[in-house]
Design a protein around this motif. Structure first.
Motif, PDB file in Angstrom:
ATOM      1  N   TRP A  50      10.215   6.542  -8.623  1.00 36.62           N
ATOM      2  CA  TRP A  50      10.583   5.898  -7.360  1.00 36.62           C
ATOM      3  C   TRP A  50      12.073   6.052  -7.059  1.00 36.62           C
ATOM      4  O   TRP A  50      12.488   5.812  -5.923  1.00 36.62           O
ATOM      5  N   ILE A  51      12.897   6.420  -8.059  1.00 35.78           N
ATOM      6  CA  ILE A  51      14.350   6.401  -7.794  1.00 35.78           C
ATOM      7  C   ILE A  51      14.989   7.706  -8.240  1.00 35.78           C
ATOM      8  O   ILE A  51      14.486   8.389  -9.119  1.00 35.78           O
ATOM      9  N   HIS A  52      16.083   8.054  -7.570  1.00 30.93           N
ATOM     10  CA  HIS A  52      16.863   9.202  -8.036  1.00 30.93           C
ATOM     11  C   HIS A  52      18.326   8.974  -7.699  1.00 30.93           C
ATOM     12  O   HIS A  52      18.652   8.218  -6.784  1.00 30.93           O
ATOM     13  N   PHE A  53      19.200   9.634  -8.483  1.00 31.61           N
ATOM     14  CA  PHE A  53      20.640   9.542  -8.239  1.00 31.61           C
ATOM     15  C   PHE A  53      20.988  10.332  -6.990  1.00 31.61           C
ATOM     16  O   PHE A  53      20.516  11.444  -6.785  1.00 31.61           O
ATOM     17  N   LEU A  86      -1.131   1.679   7.641  1.00 35.30           N
ATOM     18  CA  LEU A  86      -1.291   0.616   6.628  1.00 35.30           C
ATOM     19  C   LEU A  86      -1.137  -0.783   7.219  1.00 35.30           C
ATOM     20  O   LEU A  86      -1.102  -1.763   6.486  1.00 35.30           O
ATOM     21  N   LEU A  87      -1.060  -0.886   8.556  1.00 37.92           N
ATOM     22  CA  LEU A  87      -0.929  -2.230   9.136  1.00 37.92           C
ATOM     23  C   LEU A  87      -2.250  -2.969   8.951  1.00 37.92           C
ATOM     24  O   LEU A  87      -3.312  -2.413   9.204  1.00 37.92           O
ATOM     25  N   PRO A  88      -2.223  -4.211   8.499  1.00 35.60           N
ATOM     26  CA  PRO A  88      -3.465  -4.968   8.314  1.00 35.60           C
ATOM     27  C   PRO A  88      -4.045  -5.414   9.661  1.00 35.60           C
ATOM     28  O   PRO A  88      -3.301  -5.593  10.621  1.00 35.60           O
ATOM     29  N   MET A  89      -5.401  -5.551   9.676  1.00 35.90           N
ATOM     30  CA  MET A  89      -6.054  -6.068  10.892  1.00 35.90           C
ATOM     31  C   MET A  89      -6.122  -7.589  10.731  1.00 35.90           C
ATOM     32  O   MET A  89      -6.868  -8.081   9.898  1.00 35.90           O
ATOM     33  N   LEU A  90      -5.306  -8.307  11.461  1.00 36.83           N
ATOM     34  CA  LEU A  90      -5.248  -9.761  11.285  1.00 36.83           C
ATOM     35  C   LEU A  90      -5.827 -10.445  12.522  1.00 36.83           C
ATOM     36  O   LEU A  90      -5.383 -10.190  13.635  1.00 36.83           O
ATOM     37  N   THR A  91      -6.852 -11.248  12.319  1.00 35.55           N
ATOM     38  CA  THR A  91      -7.481 -11.903  13.485  1.00 35.55           C
ATOM     39  C   THR A  91      -7.333 -13.422  13.371  1.00 35.55           C
ATOM     40  O   THR A  91      -7.187 -13.954  12.277  1.00 35.55           O
ATOM     41  N   HIS A  92      -7.407 -14.080  14.529  1.00 36.35           N
ATOM     42  CA  HIS A  92      -7.437 -15.544  14.561  1.00 36.35           C
ATOM     43  C   HIS A  92      -8.869 -15.939  14.208  1.00 36.35           C
ATOM     44  O   HIS A  92      -9.797 -15.547  14.912  1.00 36.35           O
ATOM     45  N   THR A  93      -9.031 -16.588  13.087  1.00 36.65           N
ATOM     46  CA  THR A  93     -10.370 -16.958  12.627  1.00 36.65           C
ATOM     47  C   THR A  93     -10.410 -18.442  12.299  1.00 36.65           C
ATOM     48  O   THR A  93      -9.470 -18.960  11.701  1.00 36.65           O
ATOM     49  N   VAL A  94     -11.515 -19.093  12.722  1.00 39.14           N
ATOM     50  CA  VAL A  94     -11.683 -20.499  12.325  1.00 39.14           C
ATOM     51  C   VAL A  94     -13.023 -20.636  11.632  1.00 39.14           C
ATOM     52  O   VAL A  94     -13.899 -19.776  11.756  1.00 39.14           O
ATOM     53  N   ASP A  95     -13.212 -21.705  10.874  1.00 38.47           N
ATOM     54  CA  ASP A  95     -14.478 -21.901  10.163  1.00 38.47           C
ATOM     55  C   ASP A  95     -15.544 -22.425  11.123  1.00 38.47           C
ATOM     56  O   ASP A  95     -16.622 -21.869  11.263  1.00 38.47           O
ATOM     57  N   ASP A  96     -15.228 -23.521  11.820  1.00 39.38           N
ATOM     58  CA  ASP A  96     -16.249 -24.195  12.644  1.00 39.38           C
ATOM     59  C   ASP A  96     -15.745 -24.474  14.052  1.00 39.38           C
ATOM     60  O   ASP A  96     -14.549 -24.735  14.240  1.00 39.38           O
ATOM     61  N   GLY A 121       0.800  -1.228   0.000  1.00 39.38           N
ATOM     62  CA  GLY A 121       0.000   0.000   0.000  1.00 39.38           C
ATOM     63  C   GLY A 121       0.829   1.273   0.000  1.00 39.38           C
ATOM     64  O   GLY A 121       0.307   2.370   0.164  1.00 39.38           O
ATOM     65  N   LEU A 122       2.141   1.148  -0.213  1.00 40.84           N
ATOM     66  CA  LEU A 122       3.007   2.333  -0.226  1.00 40.84           C
ATOM     67  C   LEU A 122       3.151   2.853  -1.657  1.00 40.84           C
ATOM     68  O   LEU A 122       3.134   2.084  -2.618  1.00 40.84           O
ATOM     69  N   THR A 123       3.291   4.179  -1.807  1.00 43.28           N
ATOM     70  CA  THR A 123       3.435   4.780  -3.144  1.00 43.28           C
ATOM     71  C   THR A 123       4.770   5.510  -3.230  1.00 43.28           C
ATOM     72  O   THR A 123       5.480   5.635  -2.229  1.00 43.28           O
ATOM     73  N   ALA A 124       5.060   6.029  -4.426  1.00 42.66           N
ATOM     74  CA  ALA A 124       6.323   6.759  -4.644  1.00 42.66           C
ATOM     75  C   ALA A 124       6.356   8.048  -3.843  1.00 42.66           C
ATOM     76  O   ALA A 124       7.421   8.653  -3.718  1.00 42.66           O
ATOM     77  N   SER A 125       5.205   8.473  -3.279  1.00 44.04           N
ATOM     78  CA  SER A 125       5.289   9.668  -2.431  1.00 44.04           C
ATOM     79  C   SER A 125       5.578   9.288  -0.980  1.00 44.04           C
ATOM     80  O   SER A 125       5.957  10.124  -0.180  1.00 44.04           O
ATOM     81  N   ASP A 126       5.439   7.993  -0.670  1.00 46.41           N
ATOM     82  CA  ASP A 126       5.775   7.551   0.693  1.00 46.41           C
ATOM     83  C   ASP A 126       7.251   7.170   0.780  1.00 46.41           C
ATOM     84  O   ASP A 126       7.909   7.441   1.775  1.00 46.41           O
ATOM     85  N   VAL A 127       7.733   6.451  -0.231  1.00 46.84           N
ATOM     86  CA  VAL A 127       9.099   5.908  -0.197  1.00 46.84           C
ATOM     87  C   VAL A 127       9.787   6.137  -1.538  1.00 46.84           C
ATOM     88  O   VAL A 127       9.155   6.457  -2.534  1.00 46.84           O
ATOM     89  N   GLU A 151      19.435   2.259  -1.772  1.00 46.75           N
ATOM     90  CA  GLU A 151      18.744   2.051  -0.501  1.00 46.75           C
ATOM     91  C   GLU A 151      17.348   2.649  -0.573  1.00 46.75           C
ATOM     92  O   GLU A 151      17.130   3.699  -1.180  1.00 46.75           O
ATOM     93  N   GLY A 152      16.409   1.911   0.026  1.00 45.30           N
ATOM     94  CA  GLY A 152      15.022   2.377   0.078  1.00 45.30           C
ATOM     95  C   GLY A 152      14.865   3.236   1.322  1.00 45.30           C
ATOM     96  O   GLY A 152      15.395   2.894   2.375  1.00 45.30           O
ATOM     97  N   PHE A 153      14.185   4.366   1.184  1.00 42.76           N
ATOM     98  CA  PHE A 153      14.021   5.276   2.330  1.00 42.76           C
ATOM     99  C   PHE A 153      12.612   5.848   2.367  1.00 42.76           C
ATOM    100  O   PHE A 153      11.897   5.835   1.364  1.00 42.76           O
ATOM    101  N   ASP A 154      12.203   6.311   3.556  1.00 44.45           N
ATOM    102  CA  ASP A 154      10.890   6.945   3.677  1.00 44.45           C
ATOM    103  C   ASP A 154      11.064   8.439   3.435  1.00 44.45           C
ATOM    104  O   ASP A 154      11.926   9.072   4.026  1.00 44.45           O
ATOM    105  N   ARG A 155      10.261   8.970   2.535  1.00 41.15           N
ATOM    106  CA  ARG A 155      10.429  10.371   2.111  1.00 41.15           C
ATOM    107  C   ARG A 155      10.155  11.355   3.262  1.00 41.15           C
ATOM    108  O   ARG A 155      10.616  12.479   3.243  1.00 41.15           O
ATOM    109  N   GLN A 156       9.459  10.897   4.310  1.00 43.18           N
ATOM    110  CA  GLN A 156       9.223  11.757   5.487  1.00 43.18           C
ATOM    111  C   GLN A 156      10.540  11.967   6.222  1.00 43.18           C
ATOM    112  O   GLN A 156      10.703  12.941   6.939  1.00 43.18           O
TER     113      GLN A 156
END
Ligand SMILES: CC(=O)Nc1cnc2ccccc2c1
Length: 447
Positions: A284-287, A354-364, A178-184, A304-309
């Motif tokens: 996404w890249i620059h010299f 952007l962290l996903p909400m991950l739950t412990h889920t079972v069917d039955d 979910g990150l874009t070229a304006s984030d990183v 190297e990948g960096f956060d633009r903030q």
């Protein structure tokens, strides 16, 4: 009295309460060793989610997964270039008197395996690994002593098309998260720039790695300290001025003006930017000539990948290491790769929401209404499991109220009650926990 095995508690040894008594402090320290982490379910779900994304990108790029022992011969990591990673090597002598180390990075192990495989593998190789890496830091800084790294390496391709593909694989991962070229973004340079400068001041080749490691700290320590270190290894003040000047360049044309179009440095970088344009990830890249990276073995393009903030440390880093395999006694095989840590990216996703909400889920969830029906309930569970459904089989004689509460806790979709009267007719009671709909079904009608 009883002596506490690994007592970290304030207890006087032996005075501890017997088992089952209300222990105010544990007998052993239940925290993980300093600088290391446990992964309880919530954290493990997030880690599994991140690693699944690493693996999915590797699959999209047709990379094959490899792995190596976390314990390696210390010799694999001994390099005389003053790198932080080797100064903090987690090494020791094993019971056989051998010098061993917990790996601080994955690339040397990968190089070792490529050489070991020799002619039995055909180049190019595209291998990836996700492995825990270690460092032994004086705890003054309280930093972590382990992290997981995703590594992707292309072995046997001399051209920068390999680096272009590797950088695009990371862009692909960022997009999936979910990150874009304006984030990183990626800062890209080439060590051939430094090599050209050292040559024109006729600095011996064997100092190259060391100079790069010192220069890598340019933005982290005062210039005076950099100059002191460079002078101490014999670099003239004039050469230092030349190095500092080239590192502050902000554009390829400027670099070309200084180094001339002749050197491979400019040619490699130009070619890489053309490819990035054709892949569609130019934005996404620059010299940035100041990118050096702190590993001694890089010989060409580095990135190297960096956060633009600008709040975080580098997200990932990599480059070309054409000499590493030959320093291990292998053939002169060109190679490039990157390492992507599991820590900074999670901080960044947290900051971006952007962290996903991950739950412990079972069917039955299957519950026998009394103890004689435990066998039938287990059969119902295995019938459902054979159909691929995840099933929580209640294993103790619980009150129905608890079962409903538990079903909610584990996000079950259906509650399957095994009751005597239904079972006599080969049926079970199925409650759909979202629609509240209830029906009796034959066991083999369940899907
Ligand atoms: C942010 C973070 O955990 N960094 C980290 C943690 N552990 C390491 C261990 C070895 C090498 C590099 C490492 C880097």
């Amino acid at each position: 009295g009883r002596s506490c095995a690994l007592s970290a508690s304030p207890h006087a040894a032996g005075a501890g309460p017997g088992p089952g008594e209300n222990q105010t402090t544990a007998i052993i320290d239940v925290n993980p060793p300093r600088g290391t982490r446990d992964f309880p379910p919530d954290d493990m779900r997030l880690r599994t989610w991140l690693f699944h994304n690493f693996r999915e990108v590797a699959r999209l790029f047709a990379f094959e997964e490899v792995d190596f022992p976390v314990l390696e011969s210390e010799a694999l990591f001994i390099r005389k270039a003053g790198e932080e990673i080797t100064e903090q090597l987690y090494s020791f002598e094993d019971k056989g008197g051998r010098r061993v180390a917990l790996r601080p990075e994955l690339t040397p192990s990968l190089a070792r395996l490529v050489i070991q495989k020799g002619k039995s593998v055909s180049l190019p190789l595209k291998w990836f690994a996700i492995g825990q890496c270690w460092r032994y830091e004086r705890t003054t800084r309280g930093r972590r002593r382990e992290h997981y790294q995703w590594n992707m390496d292309i072995i046997g391709v001399p051209g920068v098309a390999a680096e272009a593909e590797l950088i695009f694989s990371i862009v692909t991962l960022f997009k999936r998260l979910g990150l874009t070229a304006s984030d990183v973004g990626f800062k890209v340079s080439s060590r051939k720039v430094l090599q050209a400068v050292l040559q024109c001041y006729s600095i011996p080749e064997n100092l190259f790695g060391e100079v790069c490691v010192i220069i890598d700290k340019m933005e982290k320590v005062p210039l005076s300290e950099i100059e002191k270190k460079l002078t101490s290894i014999g670099i003239s003040l004039e050469a230092i001025k030349g190095l500092v000047q080239v590192l502050s360049l902000k554009s390829l044309p400027q670099l070309e003006e200084l180094l001339g179009a002749a050197g491979d440095a400019v040619a490699d970088l130009k070619q890489l930017f053309i490819l990035a344009e054709q892949y569609g990830y130019s934005q996404w890249i620059h010299f940035d000539a100041s990118v050096v990276r702190g590993l001694a073995y890089y010989t060409g393009i580095v990135f190297e990948g960096f956060d633009r903030q600008g709040n975080l440390r580098a997200i990932c880093g990599g480059g070309r290491y054409d000499k590493l395999l030959s320093t291990f006694g292998g053939d002169d095989i060109p190679a490039c790769g990157f390492g992507f840590g599991d820590a900074v990216i999670i901080e960044l996703l947290k900051d971006k929401g952007l962290l996903p909400m991950l739950t412990h889920t079972v069917d039955d969830i299957v519950f026998p209404l009394d103890l004689e029906l435990q066998g039938p309930a287990a059969m119902v569970a295995s019938t459902l499991r054979q159909k691929g459904r995840s099933v929580e089989l209640v294993l103790e004689n619980k009150r129905l109220k608890w079962v409903f509460k538990h079903a909610e806790r584990i996000n079950a979709s259906r509650l399957i009650l095994v009751g005597d009267s239904e079972w006599q007719r080969g049926m079970v009671r199925v409650k759909n926990l979202s629609t509240r709909e209830e029906q009796d079904l034959k066991v083999d009608e369940l899907e």
